[in-house]
Write an enzyme that holds these catalytic residues in place. Structure first.
Site, PDB file in Angstrom:
ATOM      1  N   THR A  13     -17.246 -59.111  65.184  1.00 15.34           N
ATOM      2  CA  THR A  13     -18.276 -59.824  65.936  1.00 15.34           C
ATOM      3  C   THR A  13     -17.628 -60.692  67.013  1.00 15.34           C
ATOM      4  OG1 THR A  13     -18.359 -61.756  64.458  1.00 15.34           O
ATOM      5  CG2 THR A  13     -19.736 -59.853  63.891  1.00 15.34           C
ATOM      6  N   GLY A  14     -18.378 -60.919  68.076  1.00 14.33           N
ATOM      7  CA  GLY A  14     -17.852 -61.731  69.176  1.00 14.33           C
ATOM      8  C   GLY A  14     -16.539 -61.193  69.699  1.00 14.33           C
ATOM      9  N   SER A  15     -16.521 -59.902  70.011  1.00 17.13           N
ATOM     10  CA  SER A  15     -15.239 -59.231  70.266  1.00 17.13           C
ATOM     11  C   SER A  15     -15.060 -58.721  71.692  1.00 17.13           C
ATOM     12  CB  SER A  15     -15.063 -58.072  69.292  1.00 17.13           C
ATOM     13  OG  SER A  15     -16.215 -57.249  69.229  1.00 17.13           O
ATOM     14  N   THR A  16     -15.741 -59.350  72.647  1.00 21.01           N
ATOM     15  CA  THR A  16     -15.566 -58.912  74.032  1.00 21.01           C
ATOM     16  C   THR A  16     -14.395 -59.606  74.717  1.00 21.01           C
ATOM     17  OG1 THR A  16     -17.160 -60.562  74.832  1.00 21.01           O
ATOM     18  CG2 THR A  16     -18.014 -58.352  74.286  1.00 21.01           C
ATOM     19  N   GLY A  18     -10.796 -62.635  73.867  1.00 18.96           N
ATOM     20  CA  GLY A  18     -10.083 -63.526  72.963  1.00 18.96           C
ATOM     21  C   GLY A  18      -9.640 -62.901  71.663  1.00 18.96           C
ATOM     22  N   ILE A  19      -9.723 -63.680  70.581  1.00 19.66           N
ATOM     23  CA  ILE A  19      -9.268 -63.225  69.269  1.00 19.66           C
ATOM     24  C   ILE A  19     -10.046 -61.995  68.818  1.00 19.66           C
ATOM     25  CG2 ILE A  19      -9.176 -63.849  66.820  1.00 19.66           C
ATOM     26  CD1 ILE A  19      -8.642 -66.765  67.732  1.00 19.66           C
ATOM     27  N   GLY A  20     -11.348 -61.968  69.081  1.00 18.97           N
ATOM     28  CA  GLY A  20     -12.159 -60.826  68.666  1.00 18.97           C
ATOM     29  C   GLY A  20     -11.729 -59.543  69.338  1.00 18.97           C
ATOM     30  N   SER A 141     -10.703 -71.903  61.271  1.00 16.68           N
ATOM     31  CA  SER A 141      -9.879 -72.681  62.194  1.00 16.68           C
ATOM     32  C   SER A 141      -9.133 -73.748  61.418  1.00 16.68           C
ATOM     33  CB  SER A 141     -10.755 -73.339  63.262  1.00 16.68           C
ATOM     34  OG  SER A 141     -10.039 -74.320  63.986  1.00 16.68           O
ATOM     35  N   TYR A 154     -18.402 -78.738  65.146  1.00 19.25           N
ATOM     36  CA  TYR A 154     -17.594 -77.516  65.078  1.00 19.25           C
ATOM     37  C   TYR A 154     -16.762 -77.503  63.802  1.00 19.25           C
ATOM     38  CZ  TYR A 154     -13.758 -74.274  66.170  1.00 19.25           C
ATOM     39  OH  TYR A 154     -12.824 -73.268  66.131  1.00 19.25           O
TER      40      TYR A 154
END
Length: 264
Positions: A13-16, A18-20, A141, A154
């Site tokens: 998820t959220g993989s467009t 950075g880390i994803g 994190s 956060y």
């Protein structure tokens, strides 16, 4: 090392970016059939195209869905009903003084950073149980252990992810399904990189100056004394998704550059 991921169906998820994105690329390189996820079609298409150019023989698909809501999660699971590997990477952050964090902010952060992973895990666990194999990773994190004063909301969500991951691992005791958390430290992701570049430009200095100041003042306990790279985080995530990592479950694995002053 053979990671045993060939043909495994993985969702990041959220993989467009950075880390994803780095995790999706690492899983694709290991032969997994990877689904990339993001909130806009343009971003998803861009990530899929980039991966296909780099690894033309790979199996890569993309699903556009905003996972910060139940409806978005339902959209995704409707298109992707079964997977073997789930990487709950989606997350948002925002520095804000405590007195200015509204109820709506707390709810938005919890929905995005915590409930997205809860909803997807709840959907995919039954299939993993049937096959008696699965990997679930929550990308938390170091802020889960050292709550940052500049964004308490956060930090709260990152701690909550640790609790969910450990509790879910407990419910899956004795199965072939593992659940772990990976805790990155300060990472040169798209958001952080953009913030650093913007701050450097506003002050007329090089980005390396901002990086040095950050670690000298905000994260002085860092042993690495630099931002980690998304690929460094992805390496740990990919390992805990692998077959050889079958004895690692219920763990919170730090890739924080030694920011957290602990020996365990």
């Amino acid at each position: 090392m053979e990671l045993g991921l060939k043909g495994k169906r993985a969702l990041v998820t959220g993989s467009t970016a950075g880390i994803g994105f780095a995790t999706a690329r690492a899983l694709v390189a290991e032969g997994a059939h990877v689904t990339v996820n993001g909130r806009t079609q343009a971003r998803v298409d861009g990530a899929v195209d980039a991966l296909r150019r780099e690894l033309p023989d790979a199996t890569i698909t993309g699903i556009t869905a905003d996972l910060s809501s139940r409806e978005g999660c339902d959209t995704l699971t409707g298109q992707l009903p079964e997977i073997d590997v789930l990487v709950n990477n989606l997350g948002i952050f925002e520095p804000k003084p405590f007195e200015q964090i509204r109820d709506e902010d707390w709810i938005r952060f919890f929905e995005t950073n915590v409930l997205s992973g809860v909803r997807l895990s709840r959907h995919y666990v039954p299939g993993m149980r049937t096959r008696n194999w699965g990997r679930i990773v929550f990308v938390s994190s170091e802020s889960a252990l050292q709550i940052p004063a500049e964004m308490i909301h956060y930090g709260m969500t990152k701690t909550a992810q640790l609790a969910v991951a450990r509790g879910l691992a407990e419910t899956l005791a004795g199965t072939g399904i593992t659940v772990n958390s990976v805790l990155p430290g300060p990472t040169a992701s798209e958001g952080v990189g953009g913030f650093v570049a913007q701050l450097a430009a506003s002050r007329g200095v090089d980005a390396s100056v901002i990086e040095h100041e950050f670690f000298a003042t905000a994260r002085p306990s860092s042993l690495l004394q630099r931002f980690t790279t998304p690929d460094e985080i992805a390496a740990m995530i990919t390992y805990v998704c692998s077959a050889p990592a079958s004895a690692t479950t219920g763990a919170a694995l730090r890739v924080d550059g030694g920011v957290v002053r602990a020996i365990a």
